[in-house]
Design a protein around this motif. Sequence first.
Motif, mmCIF file in Angstrom:
data_model
loop_
_atom_site.group_PDB
_atom_site.id
_atom_site.type_symbol
_atom_site.label_atom_id
_atom_site.label_comp_id
_atom_site.label_asym_id
_atom_site.label_seq_id
_atom_site.Cartn_x
_atom_site.Cartn_y
_atom_site.Cartn_z
ATOM 1 N N MET A 1 -34.367 56.007 25.532
ATOM 2 C CA MET A 1 -34.315 55.529 24.165
ATOM 3 C C MET A 1 -34.254 53.997 24.143
ATOM 4 N N PHE A 2 -33.410 53.448 25.025
ATOM 5 C CA PHE A 2 -33.276 51.989 25.075
ATOM 6 C C PHE A 2 -34.608 51.355 25.476
ATOM 7 N N ASN A 3 -35.261 51.932 26.467
ATOM 8 C CA ASN A 3 -36.535 51.388 26.924
ATOM 9 C C ASN A 3 -37.607 51.485 25.848
ATOM 10 N N LEU A 4 -37.618 52.575 25.085
ATOM 11 C CA LEU A 4 -38.569 52.688 23.983
ATOM 12 C C LEU A 4 -38.298 51.632 22.912
ATOM 13 N N GLY A 5 -37.022 51.388 22.649
ATOM 14 C CA GLY A 5 -36.671 50.326 21.706
ATOM 15 C C GLY A 5 -37.145 48.969 22.187
ATOM 16 N N TYR A 6 -36.967 48.715 23.476
ATOM 17 C CA TYR A 6 -37.404 47.442 24.054
ATOM 18 C C TYR A 6 -38.926 47.314 23.998
ATOM 19 N N MET A 7 -39.627 48.411 24.269
ATOM 20 C CA MET A 7 -41.085 48.380 24.221
ATOM 21 C C MET A 7 -41.589 48.105 22.805
ATOM 22 N N HIS A 8 -40.945 48.692 21.805
ATOM 23 C CA HIS A 8 -41.336 48.435 20.424
ATOM 24 C C HIS A 8 -40.971 47.016 20.006
ATOM 25 N N GLU A 9 -39.865 46.512 20.505
ATOM 26 C CA GLU A 9 -39.450 45.156 20.160
ATOM 27 C C GLU A 9 -40.428 44.127 20.722
ATOM 28 N N GLN A 10 -40.846 44.297 21.969
ATOM 29 C CA GLN A 10 -41.713 43.336 22.632
ATOM 30 C C GLN A 10 -43.198 43.602 22.402
ATOM 31 N N GLY A 11 -43.547 44.805 21.966
ATOM 32 C CA GLY A 11 -44.951 45.157 21.777
ATOM 33 C C GLY A 11 -45.645 45.479 23.088
ATOM 34 N N LEU A 12 -44.920 46.084 24.020
ATOM 35 C CA LEU A 12 -45.481 46.445 25.323
ATOM 36 C C LEU A 12 -46.154 47.812 25.236
ATOM 37 N N ASP A 13 -47.469 47.837 25.305
ATOM 38 C CA ASP A 13 -48.282 49.058 25.221
ATOM 39 C C ASP A 13 -48.111 49.801 23.900
ATOM 40 N N ASP A 26 -30.382 52.354 18.072
ATOM 41 C CA ASP A 26 -29.294 53.133 17.471
ATOM 42 C C ASP A 26 -29.214 54.532 18.063
ATOM 43 N N MET A 27 -30.371 55.143 18.320
ATOM 44 C CA MET A 27 -30.378 56.478 18.929
ATOM 45 C C MET A 27 -29.842 56.423 20.356
ATOM 46 N N ALA A 28 -30.138 55.353 21.083
ATOM 47 C CA ALA A 28 -29.621 55.196 22.439
ATOM 48 C C ALA A 28 -28.116 54.999 22.414
ATOM 49 N N ALA A 29 -27.593 54.318 21.404
ATOM 50 C CA ALA A 29 -26.144 54.123 21.289
ATOM 51 C C ALA A 29 -25.438 55.448 21.041
ATOM 52 N N GLU A 30 -26.061 56.319 20.268
ATOM 53 C CA GLU A 30 -25.468 57.630 20.022
ATOM 54 C C GLU A 30 -25.552 58.530 21.246
#
Length: 103
Positions: A1-13, A26-30
């Motif tokens: 979840m954290f990695n998906l958030g990072y990918m969306h934040e940076q626009g990676l692929d 937020d989903m990763a925090a839960e």
Amino acid sequence: MFNLGYMHEQGLDLKQDMHLAKRFYDMAAEASPDAQVPIALALAKLALLFTFKYFEEFDWIHFGKGSLNVQLGLDWDIYLMGILSVIIATLILFRRPPLPILV
């Protein structure tokens, strides 16, 4: 979840989407209590990015001379004095010494 958030934040692929990145953070925090610190740092960074983006999109042209009179009316200085009075009263309240305990 954290990695998906990072990918969306940076626009990676993926398409860059800050709102979706926040949702994944937020989903990763839960999902994992061990990830609270990295997620808090990532959310703080997102908040800064949202703030910078807001100020980039702010219409500075209409925020020129006389705009306080237009937005707050002719009595904008009274509002400012009221806000400053509250701030000063709060500072005085917290800076005074504690009262002695009488037994």
